[in-house]
Design a protein around this motif. Structure first.
Motif, PDB file in Angstrom:
ATOM      1  N   SER A  24      32.779  39.736  40.341  1.00  0.00           N
ATOM      2  CA  SER A  24      33.326  39.439  39.352  1.00  0.00           C
ATOM      3  C   SER A  24      32.192  38.685  38.202  1.00  0.00           C
ATOM      4  CB  SER A  24      34.522  38.311  39.155  1.00  0.00           C
ATOM      5  OG  SER A  24      34.926  38.144  37.884  1.00  0.00           O
ATOM      6  N   SER A  25      31.599  37.862  38.597  1.00  0.00           N
ATOM      7  CA  SER A  25      30.578  37.356  37.897  1.00  0.00           C
ATOM      8  C   SER A  25      29.679  38.177  37.590  1.00  0.00           C
ATOM      9  CB  SER A  25      29.892  36.134  38.723  1.00  0.00           C
ATOM     10  OG  SER A  25      29.081  36.810  39.624  1.00  0.00           O
ATOM     11  N   ARG A  26      29.502  39.391  37.992  1.00  0.00           N
ATOM     12  CA  ARG A  26      28.352  40.355  37.741  1.00  0.00           C
ATOM     13  C   ARG A  26      29.069  41.204  36.754  1.00  0.00           C
ATOM     14  NH1 ARG A  26      24.305  40.235  41.623  1.00  0.00           N
ATOM     15  NH2 ARG A  26      24.022  38.170  42.240  1.00  0.00           N
ATOM     16  N   GLY A  27      30.516  40.908  36.238  1.00  0.00           N
ATOM     17  CA  GLY A  27      30.913  41.862  35.368  1.00  0.00           C
ATOM     18  C   GLY A  27      31.563  42.773  35.491  1.00  0.00           C
ATOM     19  N   HIS A  28      32.153  43.061  36.618  1.00  0.00           N
ATOM     20  CA  HIS A  28      32.754  44.251  37.213  1.00  0.00           C
ATOM     21  C   HIS A  28      34.522  43.884  37.185  1.00  0.00           C
ATOM     22  CE1 HIS A  28      29.678  46.746  38.938  1.00  0.00           C
ATOM     23  NE2 HIS A  28      29.095  45.736  39.417  1.00  0.00           N
ATOM     24  N   PRO A  29      35.083  45.171  36.664  1.00  0.00           N
ATOM     25  CA  PRO A  29      36.478  44.809  36.894  1.00  0.00           C
ATOM     26  C   PRO A  29      36.990  44.746  38.539  1.00  0.00           C
ATOM     27  CG  PRO A  29      36.127  47.157  36.034  1.00  0.00           C
ATOM     28  CD  PRO A  29      34.589  46.286  36.236  1.00  0.00           C
ATOM     29  N   LEU A  30      38.021  44.475  38.852  1.00  0.00           N
ATOM     30  CA  LEU A  30      38.284  44.268  40.432  1.00  0.00           C
ATOM     31  C   LEU A  30      39.816  44.762  40.408  1.00  0.00           C
ATOM     32  CD1 LEU A  30      36.752  41.028  41.366  1.00  0.00           C
ATOM     33  CD2 LEU A  30      35.668  43.181  41.380  1.00  0.00           C
ATOM     34  N   LEU A  31      40.060  45.398  41.624  1.00  0.00           N
ATOM     35  CA  LEU A  31      41.430  45.307  42.029  1.00  0.00           C
ATOM     36  C   LEU A  31      41.365  44.774  43.460  1.00  0.00           C
ATOM     37  CD1 LEU A  31      44.306  46.690  42.718  1.00  0.00           C
ATOM     38  CD2 LEU A  31      43.027  48.698  43.767  1.00  0.00           C
ATOM     39  N   LEU A  32      42.096  43.796  43.554  1.00  0.00           N
ATOM     40  CA  LEU A  32      42.150  42.865  44.877  1.00  0.00           C
ATOM     41  C   LEU A  32      43.459  43.055  45.365  1.00  0.00           C
ATOM     42  CD1 LEU A  32      40.790  39.606  43.596  1.00  0.00           C
ATOM     43  CD2 LEU A  32      39.470  41.499  44.228  1.00  0.00           C
ATOM     44  N   LEU A  33      43.311  43.552  46.792  1.00  0.00           N
ATOM     45  CA  LEU A  33      44.548  43.745  47.640  1.00  0.00           C
ATOM     46  C   LEU A  33      44.739  42.789  48.863  1.00  0.00           C
ATOM     47  CD1 LEU A  33      44.152  47.524  48.005  1.00  0.00           C
ATOM     48  CD2 LEU A  33      45.485  46.164  46.188  1.00  0.00           C
ATOM     49  N   ALA A  34      45.808  42.133  48.893  1.00  0.00           N
ATOM     50  CA  ALA A  34      46.148  41.238  50.080  1.00  0.00           C
ATOM     51  C   ALA A  34      47.581  40.988  50.344  1.00  0.00           C
ATOM     52  CB  ALA A  34      45.416  39.929  49.814  1.00  0.00           C
ATOM     53  N   ARG A  35      47.953  40.542  51.283  1.00  0.00           N
ATOM     54  CA  ARG A  35      49.365  40.313  51.415  1.00  0.00           C
ATOM     55  C   ARG A  35      50.106  38.969  50.636  1.00  0.00           C
ATOM     56  NH1 ARG A  35      50.298  39.680  57.500  1.00  0.00           N
ATOM     57  NH2 ARG A  35      47.974  38.974  57.352  1.00  0.00           N
ATOM     58  N   ARG A  36      49.026  37.956  50.399  1.00  0.00           N
ATOM     59  CA  ARG A  36      49.219  36.697  49.784  1.00  0.00           C
ATOM     60  C   ARG A  36      48.864  36.836  48.041  1.00  0.00           C
ATOM     61  NH1 ARG A  36      46.260  32.793  53.858  1.00  0.00           N
ATOM     62  NH2 ARG A  36      44.713  34.448  53.448  1.00  0.00           N
ATOM     63  N   LEU A  37      49.767  37.279  47.196  1.00  0.00           N
ATOM     64  CA  LEU A  37      49.543  37.609  45.778  1.00  0.00           C
ATOM     65  C   LEU A  37      48.999  36.309  45.251  1.00  0.00           C
ATOM     66  CD1 LEU A  37      49.327  39.583  43.629  1.00  0.00           C
ATOM     67  CD2 LEU A  37      51.964  38.907  43.198  1.00  0.00           C
ATOM     68  N   ASP A  38      49.798  35.165  45.520  1.00  0.00           N
ATOM     69  CA  ASP A  38      49.510  33.763  44.988  1.00  0.00           C
ATOM     70  C   ASP A  38      47.995  33.522  45.226  1.00  0.00           C
ATOM     71  OD1 ASP A  38      49.930  33.510  47.656  1.00  0.00           O
ATOM     72  OD2 ASP A  38      50.674  31.386  47.548  1.00  0.00           O
TER      73      ASP A  38
END
Length: 216
Positions: A24-38
Protein backbone atom coordinates in the motif's frame (compact mmCIF):
# COMPACT_ATOMS: atom_id res chain seq x y z
CA UNK A 1 -0.44 6.04 -14.11
CA UNK A 2 -2.36 4.00 -11.51
CA UNK A 3 -0.58 0.97 -10.13
CA UNK A 4 -2.17 -2.47 -10.58
CA UNK A 5 -4.30 -4.43 -8.14
CA UNK A 6 -2.78 -6.81 -5.60
CA UNK A 7 -4.69 -9.52 -3.72
CA UNK A 8 -3.47 -10.79 -0.35
CA UNK A 9 -5.11 -13.67 1.49
CA UNK A 10 -4.73 -14.08 5.24
CA UNK A 11 -4.05 -10.34 5.47
CA UNK A 12 -5.37 -9.71 8.98
CA UNK A 13 -2.07 -10.35 10.80
CA UNK A 14 1.56 -11.41 10.53
CA UNK A 15 3.16 -11.68 7.10
CA UNK A 16 -0.09 -10.82 5.32
CA UNK A 17 -0.66 -7.59 7.22
CA UNK A 18 2.99 -6.55 6.88
CA UNK A 19 2.86 -7.22 3.14
CA UNK A 20 -0.33 -5.19 2.82
CA UNK A 21 1.23 -2.20 4.58
CA UNK A 22 4.34 -2.32 2.40
CA UNK A 23 2.54 -2.65 -0.92
CA UNK A 24 0.00 0.00 0.00
CA UNK A 25 2.87 2.37 0.79
CA UNK A 26 4.10 1.76 -2.77
CA UNK A 27 0.77 3.01 -4.11
CA UNK A 28 -1.00 -0.24 -5.04
CA UNK A 29 -4.74 -0.76 -4.61
CA UNK A 30 -5.39 -3.89 -2.57
CA UNK A 31 -7.95 -6.61 -2.04
CA UNK A 32 -7.43 -8.00 1.45
CA UNK A 33 -9.10 -11.27 2.41
CA UNK A 34 -9.38 -12.82 5.88
CA UNK A 35 -11.97 -14.14 8.28
CA UNK A 36 -11.48 -11.19 10.69
CA UNK A 37 -12.84 -8.18 8.84
CA UNK A 38 -12.27 -5.84 11.76
CA UNK A 39 -8.53 -6.57 11.67
CA UNK A 40 -8.38 -5.82 7.95
CA UNK A 41 -10.24 -2.53 8.32
CA UNK A 42 -8.07 -1.54 11.29
CA UNK A 43 -5.07 -1.44 8.95
CA UNK A 44 -6.61 1.75 7.56
CA UNK A 45 -5.03 1.45 4.13
CA UNK A 46 -6.15 3.67 1.21
CA UNK A 47 -7.59 2.23 -2.02
CA UNK A 48 -8.19 -1.04 -0.24
CA UNK A 49 -11.16 -3.38 -0.45
CA UNK A 50 -11.49 -5.52 2.67
CA UNK A 51 -13.67 -8.60 2.56
CA UNK A 52 -14.51 -11.21 5.19
CA UNK A 53 -13.68 -14.34 3.22
CA UNK A 54 -12.57 -17.80 4.28
CA UNK A 55 -10.29 -19.07 1.49
CA UNK A 56 -11.93 -22.50 1.78
CA UNK A 57 -15.07 -20.91 0.28
CA UNK A 58 -14.25 -20.94 -3.43
CA UNK A 59 -17.30 -18.96 -4.50
CA UNK A 60 -16.62 -16.21 -1.96
CA UNK A 61 -12.99 -15.91 -3.07
CA UNK A 62 -14.04 -15.67 -6.71
CA UNK A 63 -16.72 -13.08 -5.96
CA UNK A 64 -14.32 -10.88 -3.99
CA UNK A 65 -11.74 -10.95 -6.77
CA UNK A 66 -14.30 -10.03 -9.41
CA UNK A 67 -15.58 -7.16 -7.24
CA UNK A 68 -12.06 -5.81 -6.73
CA UNK A 69 -11.24 -6.07 -10.43
CA UNK A 70 -14.36 -4.10 -11.33
CA UNK A 71 -13.15 -1.32 -9.05
CA UNK A 72 -9.38 -1.35 -9.59
CA UNK A 73 -8.71 -3.31 -12.78
CA UNK A 74 -7.06 -6.71 -13.33
CA UNK A 75 -5.13 -8.49 -10.60
CA UNK A 76 -1.39 -8.19 -11.22
CA UNK A 77 -0.18 -9.96 -8.07
CA UNK A 78 -1.69 -12.59 -5.78
CA UNK A 79 -0.03 -13.31 -2.44
CA UNK A 80 -1.33 -16.66 -1.20
CA UNK A 81 -0.57 -16.10 2.46
CA UNK A 82 -3.56 -17.62 4.27
CA UNK A 83 -2.49 -20.66 6.24
CA UNK A 84 -2.94 -22.74 9.35
CA UNK A 85 -0.16 -24.34 11.40
CA UNK A 86 -1.59 -26.84 13.85
CA UNK A 87 1.25 -28.93 15.21
CA UNK A 88 0.80 -32.33 16.77
CA UNK A 89 1.64 -36.01 16.69
CA UNK A 90 -0.24 -38.13 14.19
CA UNK A 91 -1.04 -40.67 16.93
CA UNK A 92 -3.08 -38.20 18.98
CA UNK A 93 -3.60 -34.96 17.06
CA UNK A 94 -7.30 -34.19 16.51
CA UNK A 95 -8.23 -35.22 12.98
CA UNK A 96 -10.17 -32.02 12.39
CA UNK A 97 -6.84 -30.16 12.67
CA UNK A 98 -5.49 -32.16 9.70
CA UNK A 99 -8.59 -31.37 7.70
CA UNK A 100 -8.44 -27.66 8.53
CA UNK A 101 -4.83 -27.43 7.37
CA UNK A 102 -5.53 -29.31 4.15
CA UNK A 103 -8.54 -27.11 3.43
CA UNK A 104 -6.73 -23.79 4.03
CA UNK A 105 -3.13 -24.52 3.05
CA UNK A 106 -3.82 -26.60 -0.04
CA UNK A 107 -7.36 -26.13 -1.32
CA UNK A 108 -7.56 -22.47 -0.29
CA UNK A 109 -4.36 -21.73 -2.19
CA UNK A 110 -5.76 -23.47 -5.26
CA UNK A 111 -9.07 -21.58 -5.06
CA UNK A 112 -7.38 -18.16 -4.88
CA UNK A 113 -4.99 -19.11 -7.67
CA UNK A 114 -7.85 -20.23 -9.90
CA UNK A 115 -9.65 -16.93 -9.32
CA UNK A 116 -6.79 -14.88 -10.82
CA UNK A 117 -4.79 -17.22 -13.07
CA UNK A 118 -6.98 -17.37 -16.21
CA UNK A 119 -6.92 -13.59 -16.50
CA UNK A 120 -3.17 -13.46 -15.97
CA UNK A 121 -2.58 -16.09 -18.65
CA UNK A 122 -4.86 -14.25 -21.07
CA UNK A 123 -2.99 -10.97 -20.48
CA UNK A 124 0.40 -12.68 -20.55
CA UNK A 125 1.45 -11.07 -17.28
CA UNK A 126 1.05 -11.44 -13.55
CA UNK A 127 2.70 -12.89 -10.48
CA UNK A 128 1.56 -15.45 -7.94
CA UNK A 129 3.50 -15.62 -4.68
CA UNK A 130 2.81 -18.67 -2.55
CA UNK A 131 3.87 -18.54 1.08
CA UNK A 132 5.24 -22.01 1.75
CA UNK A 133 7.50 -22.91 4.64
CA UNK A 134 10.84 -24.41 5.47
CA UNK A 135 8.52 -27.28 6.45
CA UNK A 136 7.85 -27.62 2.73
CA UNK A 137 11.52 -28.52 2.24
CA UNK A 138 12.28 -30.78 5.22
CA UNK A 139 10.49 -32.54 8.05
CA UNK A 140 10.27 -31.66 11.74
CA UNK A 141 9.05 -33.49 14.85
CA UNK A 142 5.33 -33.04 15.53
CA UNK A 143 4.78 -31.42 12.13
CA UNK A 144 3.68 -34.39 9.99
CA UNK A 145 0.29 -33.12 8.78
CA UNK A 146 1.50 -29.52 8.48
CA UNK A 147 4.62 -30.62 6.61
CA UNK A 148 2.41 -32.57 4.22
CA UNK A 149 0.43 -29.45 3.35
CA UNK A 150 3.53 -27.32 2.87
CA UNK A 151 5.31 -29.93 0.73
CA UNK A 152 2.12 -29.81 -1.34
CA UNK A 153 2.38 -26.01 -1.64
CA UNK A 154 5.97 -26.23 -2.85
CA UNK A 155 5.19 -29.01 -5.33
CA UNK A 156 2.10 -27.29 -6.71
CA UNK A 157 3.98 -24.01 -7.03
CA UNK A 158 6.79 -25.57 -9.02
CA UNK A 159 4.38 -27.49 -11.23
CA UNK A 160 2.31 -24.36 -11.85
CA UNK A 161 5.45 -22.38 -12.63
CA UNK A 162 6.29 -24.92 -15.33
CA UNK A 163 2.76 -24.79 -16.72
CA UNK A 164 2.65 -21.01 -17.13
CA UNK A 165 6.31 -20.11 -17.74
CA UNK A 166 5.78 -19.66 -21.47
CA UNK A 167 2.81 -17.31 -20.89
CA UNK A 168 4.78 -14.66 -19.01
CA UNK A 169 3.10 -15.37 -15.67
CA UNK A 170 5.51 -15.74 -12.76
CA UNK A 171 5.14 -18.12 -9.81
CA UNK A 172 7.26 -17.55 -6.72
CA UNK A 173 7.50 -19.63 -3.54
CA UNK A 174 8.62 -18.05 -0.27
CA UNK A 175 9.64 -20.50 2.45
CA UNK A 176 9.83 -18.84 5.88
CA UNK A 177 11.12 -20.64 8.93
CA UNK A 178 9.98 -19.69 12.43
CA UNK A 179 8.25 -16.30 12.19
CA UNK A 180 6.64 -14.03 14.77
CA UNK A 181 3.02 -14.56 13.70
CA UNK A 182 -0.20 -15.81 15.27
CA UNK A 183 0.03 -19.19 13.54
CA UNK A 184 1.52 -21.04 16.49
CA UNK A 185 -1.16 -19.79 18.89
CA UNK A 186 -3.70 -22.15 17.31
CA UNK A 187 -1.67 -25.28 18.14
CA UNK A 188 -3.43 -27.12 20.95
CA UNK A 189 -0.34 -28.84 22.44
CA UNK A 190 1.30 -26.42 24.92
CA UNK A 191 4.60 -28.35 25.13
CA UNK A 192 5.05 -28.18 21.37
CA UNK A 193 4.40 -24.42 21.43
CA UNK A 194 7.02 -23.90 24.14
CA UNK A 195 9.67 -25.91 22.27
CA UNK A 196 8.97 -23.98 19.04
CA UNK A 197 9.92 -20.63 20.57
CA UNK A 198 13.60 -21.65 20.79
CA UNK A 199 13.92 -21.73 16.96
CA UNK A 200 13.39 -18.04 16.23
CA UNK A 201 16.40 -16.52 14.47
CA UNK A 202 16.62 -15.36 10.85
CA UNK A 203 18.95 -16.13 7.94
CA UNK A 204 18.43 -16.21 4.18
CA UNK A 205 19.31 -19.79 3.22
CA UNK A 206 18.81 -19.84 -0.52
CA UNK A 207 17.76 -17.57 -3.39
CA UNK A 208 17.04 -19.05 -6.83
CA UNK A 209 16.70 -16.63 -9.77
CA UNK A 210 15.79 -17.48 -13.37
CA UNK A 211 14.03 -15.91 -16.34
CA UNK A 212 10.24 -16.22 -16.28
CA UNK A 213 10.16 -18.38 -19.40
CA UNK A 214 12.73 -20.89 -18.16
CA UNK A 215 10.69 -23.97 -17.34
CA UNK A 216 13.43 -26.11 -15.82
Amino acid sequence: MPKPLIVITGASSGIGAATARLLSSRGHPLLLLARRLDRLEALGLPDTLCRKVDVTDRAAVEAAVREAEERYGPVDLLVNNAGAMLLGRIADQPVDEWERMLDINVKGLLYATRAVLPGMVERGAGTIVNIGSVAGRKTFPNHAAYVGTKFAVHAMSENLREEVAATGVRVVTVAPGAVETELLSHTSDERIKTDYQAWKHVTVREIVLASTGQES
